[in-house]
Design an enzyme around this catalytic site. Sequence first.
Site, PDB file in Angstrom:
ATOM      1  N   ASN A 246       1.092  -1.169  -0.016  1.00  0.00           N
ATOM      2  CA  ASN A 246      -0.010   0.040   0.043  1.00  0.00           C
ATOM      3  C   ASN A 246       0.841   1.469  -0.110  1.00  0.00           C
ATOM      4  OD1 ASN A 246      -2.275   1.515   0.159  1.00  0.00           O
ATOM      5  ND2 ASN A 246      -2.854   0.876   2.186  1.00  0.00           N
TER       6      ASN A 246
ATOM      7  N   ARG B 164     -13.343  -6.032  15.796  1.00  0.00           N
ATOM      8  CA  ARG B 164     -12.618  -4.894  16.407  1.00  0.00           C
ATOM      9  C   ARG B 164     -13.128  -3.614  16.692  1.00  0.00           C
ATOM     10  NH1 ARG B 164      -7.486  -2.549  12.659  1.00  0.00           N
ATOM     11  NH2 ARG B 164      -9.017  -0.702  12.425  1.00  0.00           N
TER      12      ARG B 164
ATOM     13  N   TYR C 184      -6.557   6.964  13.523  1.00  0.00           N
ATOM     14  CA  TYR C 184      -6.692   5.520  12.494  1.00  0.00           C
ATOM     15  C   TYR C 184      -7.856   4.722  13.093  1.00  0.00           C
ATOM     16  CZ  TYR C 184      -5.886   0.796  11.780  1.00  0.00           C
ATOM     17  OH  TYR C 184      -5.878  -0.321  11.399  1.00  0.00           O
TER      18      TYR C 184
ATOM     19  N   ASP D 289      -6.962  -2.365  17.935  1.00  0.00           N
ATOM     20  CA  ASP D 289      -5.342  -1.986  17.463  1.00  0.00           C
ATOM     21  C   ASP D 289      -4.910  -0.622  17.506  1.00  0.00           C
ATOM     22  OD1 ASP D 289      -3.518  -1.787  15.504  1.00  0.00           O
ATOM     23  OD2 ASP D 289      -4.562  -2.103  13.588  1.00  0.00           O
TER      24      ASP D 289
ATOM     25  N   HIS E  31      -2.101   0.627  16.662  1.00  0.00           N
ATOM     26  CA  HIS E  31      -1.383   0.904  15.264  1.00  0.00           C
ATOM     27  C   HIS E  31      -0.113   1.682  15.618  1.00  0.00           C
ATOM     28  CE1 HIS E  31      -1.635   2.005  11.145  1.00  0.00           C
ATOM     29  NE2 HIS E  31      -2.336   1.064  11.150  1.00  0.00           N
TER      30      HIS E  31
ATOM     31  N   GLU F 145      -3.578  -4.926  19.634  1.00  0.00           N
ATOM     32  CA  GLU F 145      -2.698  -5.145  18.397  1.00  0.00           C
ATOM     33  C   GLU F 145      -1.615  -4.130  18.107  1.00  0.00           C
ATOM     34  OE1 GLU F 145      -4.972  -5.677  14.811  1.00  0.00           O
ATOM     35  OE2 GLU F 145      -3.652  -4.879  13.612  1.00  0.00           O
TER      36      GLU F 145
ATOM     37  N   GLU G 225       1.865  -7.265  11.330  1.00  0.00           N
ATOM     38  CA  GLU G 225       1.334  -6.904   9.855  1.00  0.00           C
ATOM     39  C   GLU G 225       2.395  -6.105   9.199  1.00  0.00           C
ATOM     40  OE1 GLU G 225      -1.994  -4.611  11.186  1.00  0.00           O
ATOM     41  OE2 GLU G 225      -1.054  -2.766  10.252  1.00  0.00           O
TER      42      GLU G 225
ATOM     43  N   ARG H 189       0.668 -11.917  13.179  1.00  0.00           N
ATOM     44  CA  ARG H 189      -0.163 -11.409  12.104  1.00  0.00           C
ATOM     45  C   ARG H 189       0.217 -10.954  11.006  1.00  0.00           C
ATOM     46  NH1 ARG H 189      -2.299  -6.914  12.310  1.00  0.00           N
ATOM     47  NH2 ARG H 189      -4.120  -7.694  11.430  1.00  0.00           N
TER      48      ARG H 189
ATOM     49  N   GLU I 198      -8.243 -11.403   9.954  1.00  0.00           N
ATOM     50  CA  GLU I 198      -8.834 -10.298   9.715  1.00  0.00           C
ATOM     51  C   GLU I 198      -9.453 -10.305   8.530  1.00  0.00           C
ATOM     52  OE1 GLU I 198      -6.105  -7.448   9.326  1.00  0.00           O
ATOM     53  OE2 GLU I 198      -7.529  -5.574   9.722  1.00  0.00           O
TER      54      GLU I 198
ATOM     55  N   TRP J 275       2.250   6.490  12.512  1.00  0.00           N
ATOM     56  CA  TRP J 275       0.877   6.332  11.870  1.00  0.00           C
ATOM     57  C   TRP J 275       0.266   5.115  12.236  1.00  0.00           C
ATOM     58  CZ3 TRP J 275      -1.771   3.898   8.093  1.00  0.00           C
ATOM     59  CH2 TRP J 275      -3.050   3.923   8.281  1.00  0.00           C
TER      60      TRP J 275
HETATM   61  C1  GCO Z   1      -5.190  -3.598   9.903  1.00  0.00           C
HETATM   62  C2  GCO Z   1      -3.910  -2.707   9.619  1.00  0.00           C
HETATM   63  C3  GCO Z   1      -4.337  -1.904   8.532  1.00  0.00           C
HETATM   64  C4  GCO Z   1      -3.282  -0.996   7.900  1.00  0.00           C
HETATM   65  C5  GCO Z   1      -3.264  -1.059   6.783  1.00  0.00           C
HETATM   66  C6  GCO Z   1      -1.883  -0.039   5.969  1.00  0.00           C
HETATM   67  O1  GCO Z   1      -4.929  -4.009  11.338  1.00  0.00           O
HETATM   68  O2  GCO Z   1      -5.786  -4.207   9.322  1.00  0.00           O
HETATM   69  O3  GCO Z   1      -3.524  -1.891  10.648  1.00  0.00           O
HETATM   70  O4  GCO Z   1      -5.665  -0.992   8.761  1.00  0.00           O
HETATM   71  O5  GCO Z   1      -3.082   0.179   8.550  1.00  0.00           O
HETATM   72  O6  GCO Z   1      -3.038  -2.281   5.937  1.00  0.00           O
HETATM   73  O7  GCO Z   1      -1.828  -0.560   4.376  1.00  0.00           O
HETATM   74 MG    MG Z   2      -3.196  -3.311  12.433  1.00  0.00          MG
END
Ligand code: GCO
Ligand code: MG
Length: 402
Positions: free
Chosen positions: A37, A147, A159, A210, A212, A236, A262, A283, A339, A402
């Site tokens: 992304n 979530r 976020y 999450d 993040h 998360e 992730e 994850r 997810e 972020w």
């Molecule tokens: C999640 C992730 C996504 C990411 C996104 C970035 O838990 O699904 O944190 O929301 O922000 O995949 O490209």
């Molecule tokens: Mg995430």
Amino acid sequence: MRITDAKVIVSCPGRNFVTLKITTEDGIYGLGDATVNGRELAVASYLSDHVAPLLVGRDARRIEDTWQYLYKGAYWRRGPITMAAIGAVDTALWDIKAKSLDAPLYQLLGGASRESVLVYGHASGNDVEDTVAAVADFAKRGYTAIRAQSAIPGIPSTYGVGRGKLYYEPAESGNPPENVWSSELYLNFVPRLFERLRKEFGSEVHLLHDVHHRLTPIEAGRLGRSLEPYHLFWLEDPTPAELQEGFRLIRQHTTTPIAVGEVFNTIFDCQLLIREQLIDYIRNAVVHSGGISHLLKIAHLAELYQVRTACHGATDLSPVCLAAALHFDLAVHNFGIQEYMHHSAETERVFKHGYTFSQGTMYPGDAPGLGVDIDEALAAQYPYQRACLPVNRKLDGTMHSW
Ligand code: GCO
Ligand code: MG
């Protein structure tokens, strides 16, 4: 079974996707997702300029050898772009092998370990009550794991807060939008959200959250501890995982289960966290972690330490990636949860798929291979559009994760 063609398809049916299509001499083809992304064209170039010429003429059945050839052969190991490219090749080769044996992919991974795959959906709202309503909506649609994210009073944007009922899509066209962040406001707010959610929904629904990557380890420990009465399924990415020792600090302070991975690319990113039992769920995304072959190794390492898998499944991973994850999820013994976010209607039209959702679970389908196809003519009608993820600054203007 020689490879005759490896083609990179970049298209934007609602959002950008990079898809690799590998064709063999007998006409069987396989697909792999290669989307990173906000950095899509880097992988597209890596694949078409550097990898495709190496694939033509190779035996498509030699999946492990091709993986090692691309990984060791690059010399420059790991990293999201390299591993997404290798992941796409690997996924496409598994698709080809399963199709050539006329079996759904999960049968080649050991067969089904369960009847279906537990998934969690993304509920979000502009305040506590709005989030309560969003969780109720997901519960009504059969989700048993949800979530919950909410906008934070005093912060204009954060976020995980969706624009509509089903979709949360952070990538924006043009240059990155700027979000504002305050750990203090966040830490005070989130326990109130989950207190309210437990009061409304009782103790059975699985609630996830999450962070993040936004807190320091000790702040994450504090948050985990303050959420213990609401027994989350997981917290998360509580802190950026570059500092892996930081998770020791979190573990010292809370029993709230932790999920990470992730943004990881290889087993080397996971091993300390798994071996020291600092996390509960790993994850990784199929696409960003070198495909099915490498993810199996991570899952097997995790199984030894009772860490369960939970593949990343945001909408910036294409239906090809989701299908691959669902086959993996159905097969691996230590699967935890998957997810799941709905792709847009345009995405669903371009990628026809056999996987299905029912009552909070998914099933990959029994079509040979991954069970996903791409309509190339339709994909061509959605040209790439430059898009970026947001950036984040603290209230005083300092750059933050972020
Ligand atoms: C999640 C992730 C996504 C990411 C996104 C970035 O838990 O699904 O944190 O929301 O922000 O995949 O490209
Ligand atoms: Mg995430």
